[in-house]
Structures are given as C-alpha cells and as structure tokens.
Design a protein around this motif. Structure first.
Motif, PDB file in Angstrom:
ATOM      1  N   ALA A  27       0.840  -1.486  -0.073  1.00  0.00           N
ATOM      2  CA  ALA A  27       0.107  -0.087   0.135  1.00  0.00           C
ATOM      3  C   ALA A  27       1.066   1.194   0.020  1.00  0.00           C
ATOM      4  CB  ALA A  27      -0.897  -0.109   1.221  1.00  0.00           C
ATOM      5  N   PRO A  28       0.775   2.264  -0.787  1.00  0.00           N
ATOM      6  CA  PRO A  28       1.210   3.666  -0.891  1.00  0.00           C
ATOM      7  C   PRO A  28       0.796   4.330   0.277  1.00  0.00           C
ATOM      8  CG  PRO A  28      -0.765   3.659  -2.322  1.00  0.00           C
ATOM      9  CD  PRO A  28      -0.633   2.186  -1.783  1.00  0.00           C
ATOM     10  N   VAL A  29       1.636   5.285   0.996  1.00  0.00           N
ATOM     11  CA  VAL A  29       1.397   6.056   2.019  1.00  0.00           C
ATOM     12  C   VAL A  29       1.184   7.231   1.563  1.00  0.00           C
ATOM     13  CG1 VAL A  29       2.349   6.956   4.260  1.00  0.00           C
ATOM     14  CG2 VAL A  29       2.828   4.520   3.496  1.00  0.00           C
ATOM     15  N   ILE A  30      -0.337   7.960   1.824  1.00  0.00           N
ATOM     16  CA  ILE A  30      -0.480   9.215   1.342  1.00  0.00           C
ATOM     17  C   ILE A  30      -0.215  10.077   2.597  1.00  0.00           C
ATOM     18  CG2 ILE A  30      -2.309  10.611   0.455  1.00  0.00           C
ATOM     19  CD1 ILE A  30      -1.357   8.850  -1.559  1.00  0.00           C
ATOM     20  N   CYS A  31       0.310  11.292   2.365  1.00  0.00           N
ATOM     21  CA  CYS A  31       0.254  12.225   3.589  1.00  0.00           C
ATOM     22  C   CYS A  31       0.499  13.670   2.804  1.00  0.00           C
ATOM     23  CB  CYS A  31       1.684  11.787   4.466  1.00  0.00           C
ATOM     24  SG  CYS A  31       3.215  12.257   3.371  1.00  0.00           S
ATOM     25  N   LEU A  32       0.455  14.812   4.179  1.00  0.00           N
ATOM     26  CA  LEU A  32       0.616  16.023   3.301  1.00  0.00           C
ATOM     27  C   LEU A  32       1.977  16.625   2.974  1.00  0.00           C
ATOM     28  CD1 LEU A  32      -1.801  17.880   6.034  1.00  0.00           C
ATOM     29  CD2 LEU A  32      -2.083  17.401   3.768  1.00  0.00           C
ATOM     30  N   TRP A  33       2.886  15.926   4.078  1.00  0.00           N
ATOM     31  CA  TRP A  33       4.269  16.088   3.729  1.00  0.00           C
ATOM     32  C   TRP A  33       4.994  15.075   4.507  1.00  0.00           C
ATOM     33  CZ3 TRP A  33       1.927  20.416   6.256  1.00  0.00           C
ATOM     34  CH2 TRP A  33       2.101  20.453   7.408  1.00  0.00           C
ATOM     35  N   ARG A  44       7.044   4.918  -1.993  1.00  0.00           N
ATOM     36  CA  ARG A  44       5.928   4.563  -1.342  1.00  0.00           C
ATOM     37  C   ARG A  44       5.252   5.828  -0.901  1.00  0.00           C
ATOM     38  NH1 ARG A  44       5.636  -0.103   3.159  1.00  0.00           N
ATOM     39  NH2 ARG A  44       2.990  -0.329   2.862  1.00  0.00           N
ATOM     40  N   VAL A  45       5.777   6.947  -0.561  1.00  0.00           N
ATOM     41  CA  VAL A  45       5.126   8.200  -0.147  1.00  0.00           C
ATOM     42  C   VAL A  45       4.903   8.884  -1.158  1.00  0.00           C
ATOM     43  CG1 VAL A  45       5.623   9.874   1.494  1.00  0.00           C
ATOM     44  CG2 VAL A  45       6.545   7.734   2.068  1.00  0.00           C
ATOM     45  N   ARG A  46       3.618   9.329  -1.001  1.00  0.00           N
ATOM     46  CA  ARG A  46       2.964  10.546  -2.095  1.00  0.00           C
ATOM     47  C   ARG A  46       2.721  11.666  -1.070  1.00  0.00           C
ATOM     48  NH1 ARG A  46      -0.452   6.085  -5.575  1.00  0.00           N
ATOM     49  NH2 ARG A  46       1.174   4.519  -5.842  1.00  0.00           N
ATOM     50  N   GLU A  47       3.273  12.675  -1.352  1.00  0.00           N
ATOM     51  CA  GLU A  47       2.980  14.042  -0.301  1.00  0.00           C
ATOM     52  C   GLU A  47       2.174  14.758  -1.391  1.00  0.00           C
ATOM     53  OE1 GLU A  47       7.053  15.162   1.691  1.00  0.00           O
ATOM     54  OE2 GLU A  47       7.089  15.124  -0.564  1.00  0.00           O
ATOM     55  N   SER A  48       1.367  15.653  -0.682  1.00  0.00           N
ATOM     56  CA  SER A  48       0.500  16.707  -1.278  1.00  0.00           C
ATOM     57  C   SER A  48       1.186  17.856  -1.933  1.00  0.00           C
ATOM     58  CB  SER A  48      -0.547  17.159  -0.206  1.00  0.00           C
ATOM     59  OG  SER A  48       0.240  18.142   0.657  1.00  0.00           O
ATOM     60  N   ALA A  49       0.499  18.718  -2.569  1.00  0.00           N
ATOM     61  CA  ALA A  49       0.964  19.865  -3.255  1.00  0.00           C
ATOM     62  C   ALA A  49       1.521  20.751  -2.055  1.00  0.00           C
ATOM     63  CB  ALA A  49       0.111  20.678  -4.044  1.00  0.00           C
ATOM     64  N   LEU A  50       0.979  20.659  -1.184  1.00  0.00           N
ATOM     65  CA  LEU A  50       1.442  21.547   0.141  1.00  0.00           C
ATOM     66  C   LEU A  50       3.058  21.490   0.621  1.00  0.00           C
ATOM     67  CD1 LEU A  50       0.423  23.750   2.309  1.00  0.00           C
ATOM     68  CD2 LEU A  50      -0.365  21.622   3.641  1.00  0.00           C
ATOM     69  N   ALA A  51       3.506  20.003   0.136  1.00  0.00           N
ATOM     70  CA  ALA A  51       4.819  19.673   0.537  1.00  0.00           C
ATOM     71  C   ALA A  51       5.754  20.469  -0.237  1.00  0.00           C
ATOM     72  CB  ALA A  51       5.151  18.396   0.464  1.00  0.00           C
ATOM     73  N   ARG A  52       5.424  21.254  -1.258  1.00  0.00           N
ATOM     74  CA  ARG A  52       6.446  21.712  -2.058  1.00  0.00           C
ATOM     75  C   ARG A  52       6.037  23.409  -1.849  1.00  0.00           C
ATOM     76  NH1 ARG A  52       4.268  17.937  -5.146  1.00  0.00           N
ATOM     77  NH2 ARG A  52       2.690  19.073  -6.243  1.00  0.00           N
ATOM     78  N   ARG A  56       4.610  23.946   4.606  1.00  0.00           N
ATOM     79  CA  ARG A  56       4.952  22.676   5.072  1.00  0.00           C
ATOM     80  C   ARG A  56       5.815  22.891   6.543  1.00  0.00           C
ATOM     81  NH1 ARG A  56       8.290  18.567   2.091  1.00  0.00           N
ATOM     82  NH2 ARG A  56       8.587  17.361   4.026  1.00  0.00           N
ATOM     83  N   ARG A  57       6.503  24.119   6.493  1.00  0.00           N
ATOM     84  CA  ARG A  57       7.369  24.374   7.861  1.00  0.00           C
ATOM     85  C   ARG A  57       6.582  24.781   8.910  1.00  0.00           C
ATOM     86  NH1 ARG A  57      10.992  25.656   3.640  1.00  0.00           N
ATOM     87  NH2 ARG A  57      10.466  28.023   3.638  1.00  0.00           N
ATOM     88  N   SER A  58       5.222  25.230   8.810  1.00  0.00           N
ATOM     89  CA  SER A  58       4.404  25.932   9.796  1.00  0.00           C
ATOM     90  C   SER A  58       2.863  25.083   9.800  1.00  0.00           C
ATOM     91  CB  SER A  58       4.053  26.929   9.494  1.00  0.00           C
ATOM     92  OG  SER A  58       3.237  27.603  10.444  1.00  0.00           O
ATOM     93  N   ALA A  60       0.709  25.611  11.915  1.00  0.00           N
ATOM     94  CA  ALA A  60      -0.455  26.618  12.203  1.00  0.00           C
ATOM     95  C   ALA A  60      -0.838  27.271  11.067  1.00  0.00           C
ATOM     96  CB  ALA A  60       0.071  27.698  13.175  1.00  0.00           C
ATOM     97  N   LEU A  61       0.133  27.744  10.173  1.00  0.00           N
ATOM     98  CA  LEU A  61      -0.264  28.591   8.970  1.00  0.00           C
ATOM     99  C   LEU A  61      -0.916  27.538   7.979  1.00  0.00           C
ATOM    100  CD1 LEU A  61       2.967  30.874   8.505  1.00  0.00           C
ATOM    101  CD2 LEU A  61       0.587  31.456   9.442  1.00  0.00           C
ATOM    102  N   SER A  62      -0.503  26.254   7.931  1.00  0.00           N
ATOM    103  CA  SER A  62      -1.193  25.637   6.723  1.00  0.00           C
ATOM    104  C   SER A  62      -2.626  24.878   7.242  1.00  0.00           C
ATOM    105  CB  SER A  62      -0.090  24.271   6.442  1.00  0.00           C
ATOM    106  OG  SER A  62       0.146  23.619   7.415  1.00  0.00           O
ATOM    107  N   LEU A  63      -2.703  24.759   8.482  1.00  0.00           N
ATOM    108  CA  LEU A  63      -4.085  24.183   9.161  1.00  0.00           C
ATOM    109  C   LEU A  63      -5.409  24.723   8.209  1.00  0.00           C
ATOM    110  CD1 LEU A  63      -4.808  23.401  12.728  1.00  0.00           C
ATOM    111  CD2 LEU A  63      -6.453  24.858  11.155  1.00  0.00           C
ATOM    112  N   PRO A  64      -5.601  26.054   8.055  1.00  0.00           N
ATOM    113  CA  PRO A  64      -6.796  26.301   7.426  1.00  0.00           C
ATOM    114  C   PRO A  64      -7.063  25.948   6.042  1.00  0.00           C
ATOM    115  CG  PRO A  64      -5.588  28.404   8.415  1.00  0.00           C
ATOM    116  CD  PRO A  64      -4.608  27.324   8.272  1.00  0.00           C
TER     117      PRO A  64
END
Length: 380
Positions: A27-33, A44-52, A56-58, A60-64
């Motif tokens: 199974a692949p692993v899907i995550c934000l980063w 195996r890991v598939r990050e979201s666009a947010l990772a780029r 991704r370093r905050s 709190a800021l990415s939560l919304p």
C-alpha cells in the motif's frame, strides 16, 4: 491505501502507521508532507502539493487549507483506505474514487480544537477565532460513514462527545517483545551509558518523557519529595528550566539526564522504584513500555493510562494534584509485583494490534497474505 496527516521522525502516531505499512506492504502512504524521508521509502510515500510550499514548515499556517487539500487528493487503483488521523486526515476524499470504504484509526479528534485545555496550541487567539467553524466542519466529515477505531476508551468517549459517532477501541502497538527480549538492559549498555546508570542512586523515582508542561513532570519530583526518594528525569524540552528550578528547592536529589537512548531508558525502567507518568494522555505508550520492563507505574486516573495500569496490581492511579493521593499511590506502586507489570504489558504488544486491525478490516481486504503473521487471529 494508507493515509496519515504528515510523517514525523518519531511519535506514537508514526508507530501506528509503521505497523500499518508492515501489515500491508504493497500500500502507498498518502500524507501532506514527509519529514522523515526514507522511513517508508521515497517510492511509497506520496506527498500533497502543500509539501512543495513553505507552509510545510508551519502547521499553524497550513492548518486552514488542510481540509480542502484532503478533499482533492487523487490516486489510481484505490479500492479502500486505512486512515491514521489526529487532525484532519479523516476528511480525506479521493476525487476519482469518492465512495470507497474508509477505515479511520483515530488517535484523537484534534485536541487543540476540541479540548484546548489539554493542548496549549488551542489557547492562541487565531485558533480560538476559527475553532467553532473548524469544529462544525470536523464533525460533519466524521459523520460521513467511515468505520472508526479509537486508540483508547478515553478517546472513544471524546469521539462520541465531539463528533456524535461511535468507535470501536483498538489499542496502539507497543514493542513489548523487544523490551522483554533482554533480561537485564544494564548488561548491554555501552561504557558511557553504564557509567550514567551506575552513578544514580540504588533506588529512585523515574520520570521519562518530553519535558513539556502538560506532561506534569513536577509530579515525579513531588512524589520523590513526599516519599523521601531521589528522582531521575530522562528527557528534554522547553519545560526543563522550570523543572530544574523546582528541583533546586526539593528536599531530595533530582538528576536530569537529558535525552537518553532506548537501551538506557529500558535499563532505567528496570531499575526504578516506580515510574511516574501523570499526564492526561489519549493512550500513553511509555507507561506500557515501562511495565514491559517490569516497572510499577504511578498514573493519572483520568485518561488512557487508567486503561493500561491496573490499580493496586501493576501500579497505582491518583489525582497528581492531591499530595496525599500522590504519596499513597507512590507507596502502593512500589509494593506491587514487577511480574504483574510484565504480564500486563503483553496485552498491548504489536502482534495483538495487528490481529485486531485485520479483524477490523477483514482479512479479504489484505491481499498480500504474506504480510499476515502466522498467529493472526481475533483478540481485543
């Protein structure tokens, strides 16, 4: 398909995902980063666009924008998803497969949204301002029909209160087998760690954890003072300076070791008079680790630790803010049989967790049968 919020280098949630990944190796692993490249393999890991993005370093800021990102993921050949959630991962919906079965393992509904009194991040002005909106959305997503499992009865009750849905309980995996594979961890320590251990008193109260306020490490210092027993604190964090100042006024010696490796930690568990862990935790892996090594545990009667520590048998439960209760619990725990702790810890071993996950998912969903241990069966 395995889904997780984001991947850290360490953490109880990551241990759960690691168990998922070993159980379903295809199974692949899907995550934000992914902040621990190589832990699951880059392929195996598939990050979201947010990772780029710098977000991704905050957290709190990415939560919304996290809820929106979880609703727009795409993945080919997806039939069902096993989700590890402690924030918004349970919101996940694949645009090209919107109606797949989802099995959500809930570490907790986001503490800083739902129980900010237990998570200082929830006390910030921006979080308080948006929390009502996010709580409404969070509850709606949780009611979309996924199968839910909570990591403790304590969390299952929080799910019921916050999301108005029910969840079964599957306790998370603890590497009990590894801890119990060595009869005396002091004997396998390197010279420096052995010298550290040998320099400590013969009898001591142990606290081991990240040094942050909600962990209530001061209760261990108080327990030592109330029972006239030296205290050893293993771990580091932003609360260390405050705790050291408190220790200076204690009537018993308090030894701060900083971060320690697993081998020294297990040796400390084996040597301590009691292990004090009085935070209000969703589950609490370290008390189970301590019991696996034979430690007797002083725990909070509120939270997940009350489900793992058997009061009067493998330790004692108390209100850590009540000095009399804390003193009595420390004395009771010290009188318990270490063998009872060893046996109790086996109820939370990784093999039991794997069995329960397979029972929950249904073995027919795990096509890679080689991934299933030969002793797979039922359990609770």
């Amino acid at each position: 398909m395995i889904v997780h919020e984001w991947i850290e280098r360490t953490g109880g949630a990551e241990n759960v995902v690691e168990a998922f990944a070993e159980l379903i190796p295809s199974a692949p692993v899907i995550c934000l980063w992914d902040d621990a490249p190589g832990r699951f393999g880059a392929e195996r890991v598939r990050e979201s666009a947010l990772a780029r993005t710098p977000l991704r370093r905050s957290k709190a800021l990415s939560l919304p924008i996290m809820p929106a990102i979880w609703r727009t993921r795409r993945c080919s050949n997806i039939e069902w998803a096993l989700v590890s959630s402690h924030l918004f991962a349970h919101h996940v919906r694949f645009a090209n497969a919107p109606n797949i079965d989802r099995f959500v393992y809930v570490h907790t509904p986001a503490r800083y949204l739902w129980v900010p009194e237990l998570d200082e991040r929830g006390s910030s002005g921006p979080v308080r301002a948006v929390a009502p909106l996010f709580r409404s959305l969070d509850r709606a997503r949780a009611q979309e029909g996924a199968e839910l499992a909570a990591n403790s009865r304590f969390v299952a009750e929080r799910i019921r209160q916050c999301w108005h849905v029910d969840a079964r309980v599957i306790y998370p995996p603890v590497n009990v087998e590894r801890i119990q594979s060595v009869a005396d961890w002091a004997g396998v320590l390197g010279p420096r760690d052995r010298a550290t251990l040998d320099a400590l008193p013969r009898e001591f109260v142990l606290a081991a954890s990240r040094l942050v306020r909600y962990k209530k490490i001061e209760a261990a210092i108080d327990a030592g003072r109330l029972t006239d027993t030296p205290v050893v604190v293993a771990g580091d964090g932003p609360d260390r300076e405050r705790l050291e100042a408190m220790a200076e006024t204690s009537s018993v010696p308090v030894y701060f070791l900083g971060r320690v490796n697993d081998e020294l930690l297990y040796a400390l568990y084996q040597r301590c008079a009691v292990y004090v862990f009085t935070a209000v935790e969703d589950f609490g892996i370290m008390p189970v680790e301590a019991m696996a090594a034979g430690a007797r545990v002083v725990g909070n009667r509120i939270g997940g630790v009350s489900e793992t520590v058997v009061d009067g048998v493998t330790g004692a439960l108390c209100d850590p803010d009540d000095a009399t209760e804390l003193r009595d619990a420390t004395a009771v725990a010290a009188s318990c049989d270490p063998n009872a702790s060893v046996e109790q810890a086996r109820r939370f071993d990784t093999h039991r967790f794997n069995s329960n996950i397979v029972e929950w998912l249904g073995s027919e969903r795990i096509r890679d049968r080689a991934a299933l241990p030969s002793n797979m069966g039922g359990g609770s």
